[in-house]
Write an enzyme that holds these catalytic residues in place. Structure first.
Site, PDB file in Angstrom:
ATOM      1  N   GLY A 159      42.228  36.625  43.505  1.00  0.00           N
ATOM      2  CA  GLY A 159      41.682  35.375  43.017  1.00  0.00           C
ATOM      3  C   GLY A 159      41.905  34.209  43.972  1.00  0.00           C
ATOM      4  N   SER A 160      42.230  33.055  43.419  1.00  0.00           N
ATOM      5  CA  SER A 160      42.259  31.815  44.192  1.00  0.00           C
ATOM      6  C   SER A 160      43.405  31.717  45.184  1.00  0.00           C
ATOM      7  CB  SER A 160      42.289  30.611  43.244  1.00  0.00           C
ATOM      8  OG  SER A 160      41.025  30.444  42.644  1.00  0.00           O
ATOM      9  N   THR A 161      44.333  32.647  45.161  1.00  0.00           N
ATOM     10  CA  THR A 161      45.329  32.699  46.227  1.00  0.00           C
ATOM     11  C   THR A 161      44.642  32.865  47.577  1.00  0.00           C
ATOM     12  OG1 THR A 161      46.855  33.718  44.672  1.00  0.00           O
ATOM     13  CG2 THR A 161      47.453  33.840  46.975  1.00  0.00           C
TER      14      THR A 161
END
Length: 398
Positions: free
Chosen positions: A123-125
Site C-alpha cells: 500500500g501507501s508505504t
C-alpha cells in the site's frame, strides 16, 4: 507482468480511494514501537516465528524487547480472530532487537503458512520508496527539490495555471500541492501508464493554496513518480529497482508478480458475514498508481528497509545510498504537515489514512519510533472494513 497484475476489476476501470485501498488488500499496519504495536487480525495457525537479537543497547535489553514482542503477538492473534483475517506477517525492530514472525495462512483456498518471506502489497508505504528514489536523484545533481515540476515534466498542468507553473518537487513530496489528490484512474498496463495519468491531471481542481496546507495527495506522488522516470530515463519501476531496491538488497520487493516467481504470494481476501473469502480482484492496483501504493514486499524486506531509514543512509554492505544531508532532509521539517502523522518522503511515516475507527483494519502506514530506535511492519491479508473513503472521482472538474 503476471496474471495477478493484469486482473482488472470488471465493474469499472476508475476506482475511488476506498476501492483502490481495498484492492491493495494487504493494508500494511506499521506503528512505532516503544510500548506495544497494535495488532491486526485472524483465525489461523501460528505459522512461523523468528525472534532475532542483535544484542542489548543502553535503551533496552533483549529481555525487555521480548516482553513487548510477546504482548504484540498476543494482540495480533486476538485481533486476527476478531476480524477474521487468515494471515499476518509482522516484523519489529526495537532497540537493535528483531522480531519477525508469521501467523496463519496465505489463503483460505491454499493454506500455506505465512512467514517472513510471504508477499503482500504494502500500500501507501510505497510512497516512501518513491521519496527515497527522488532523494537519490537529488544527490546525483539531477533534481532540485525547489525547482518547478515543469523543469522535469514541461507538459504538466492542472486546472489552476498559476499552480501548474509554480509547484515544485518538494510540494509533491510533502503533500502541499493542494489540488484534488484522490484521482485514482487506471490507464492500463503499458509503459506509458504514468505518463497518461499525468496528462489526465489537467482538470484537477485546486482545493487548498499551493504550499499552505498538508493535504494527503496521491496524484502528487504519481507526478513525483513521473519526474523520477523522466529524469532517470527509464520506466518508473526500473528506476526504483536501480535507485532503491537493488542497492538496498530488497530482492523480495517489486511491482510485478513476474519479478517474484518462486515466492509465496498471500491471497487477497474480503470478509463476508464474519468469514474470510478469497477475492483475487482485490490484489489489483493500476500501474498508473505504482508510485503511490503498488509495491509487493515481505515483512523481512520491509524490516531491512526500516533498518536503512533508522540508520545513517548507508546500505548493509556499507555503500552510501543517501548523503547525510538528503538522509536528514527525509527525516525532519516536512513543512506544513510537520505535525501530521502522514509523510510521503519517509520523514517519520507514510500513511494511507491514519488511525482507523474501532471495528476496522488499519490502512497502510509506516512509522519510525521516537528517537529513531524502533520501527515495525505488519501485514494482514484481509480487510473487514475500511475507514479510507474519500471524495469520489466525480468531484473532479472537467
Amino acid at each position: 507482468m503476471g496474471l495477478l497484475d493484469d486482473e482488472v476489476p470488471s465493474a469499472s476501470r476508475t476506482m475511488s480511494r476506498r476501492s483502490m485501498l481495498r484492492r491493495s488488500a494487504d493494508l500494511a499496519a506499521i506503528v512505532a514501537t516503544g510500548a506495544v504495536v497494535a495488532g491486526c487480525t485472524a483465525e489461523g495457525t501460528d505459522a512461523s516465528s523468528q525472534t532475532l537479537s542483535t544484542g542489548p543497547t543502553v535503551a533496552s535489553s533483549p529481555g525487555a524487547s521480548d516482553a513487548l514482542f510477546a504482548e504484540l503477538d498476543a494482540k495480533i492473534q486476538s485481533a486476527m480472530e476478531e476480524y477474521a483475517v487468515p494471515g499476518v506477517a509482522v516484523a519489529v525492530l526495537h532497540d537493535g532487537n528483531e522480531h519477525v514472525r508469521g501467523f496463519g495462512i496465505a489463503s483460505v483456498d491454499a493454506p500455506v503458512p505465512v512467514d517472513e518471506h510471504s508477499l503482500f502489497r504494502i500500500g501507501s508505504t510505497t510512497k516512501t520508496f518513491t521519496g527515497t528514489a527522488m532523494m537519490r536523484l537529488v544527490d546525483a545533481g539531477k533534481v532540485d527539490l525547489d525547482r518547478p515540476v515543469r523543469t522535469y515534466v514541461p507538459e504538466f498542468t492542472v486546472a489552476d495555471p498559476d499552480v501548474a507553473a509554480a509547484v515544485t518537487v518538494r510540494h509533491l513530496l510533502n503533500h502541499t500541492a493542494g489540488w484534488f489528490g484522490d484521482d485514482l484512474e487506471d490507464f492500463g498496463r503499458g509503459d506509458d501508464a504514468i505518463e497518461r495519468y499525468v496528462a489526465s491531471m489537467a482538470g484537477l481542481p485546486q482545493l487548498t493554496p499551493l504550499g499552505s496546507t498538508f493535504f494527503y495527495n496521491n496524484a502528487a506522488v504519481v507526478l513525483a513518480g513521473r519526474v523520477v522516470e523522466r529524469v532517470n530515463g527509464t520506466t518508473f519501476e526500473q528506476a526504483m529497482q536501480e535507485l532503491v531496491l537493488d542497492p538496498l538488497g530488497l530482492d523480495q520487493t517489486r511491482f510485478f508478480t513476474d519479478d517474484l516467481v518462486g515466492h509465496t504470494f498471500t491471497g487477497a481476501h474480503d470478509v463476508v458475514e464474519g468469514k474470510a473469502v478469497l477475492d483475487p480482484s482485490f490484489w489489483y492496483v493500476p500501474r498508473s498508481l505504482n508510485p503511490t501504493g503498488a509495491l509487493i514486499s515481505s515483512a523481512r524486506d520491509q524490516l531491512n528497509y526500516l533498518r536503512f531509514h533508522l540508520g545513517d543512509g548507508t546500505a548493509p554492505d556499507g555503500r552510501r545510498i543517501l548523503s547525510p544531508g538528503s538522509f536528514d532532509a527525509m527525516h525532519s521539517h516536512p513543512g506544513p504537515g510537520e505535525r501530521s502523522s502522514s509523510r510521503s518522503t519517509g520523514t517519520r511515516s507514510a500513511s494511507g489514512c491514519g488511525r482507523p475507527p474501532r471495528g476496522s483494519v488499519s490502512c497502510s502506514t509506516a512509522a519510525i519510533g521516537p528517537g529513531s530506535t524502533a520501527g515495525s511492519a505488519s501485514f494482514p491479508n484481509a480487510i473487514s472494513a475500511s475507514p479510507c473513503s474519500r471524495t469520489p472521482r466525480t468531484a473532479r472538474s472537467s
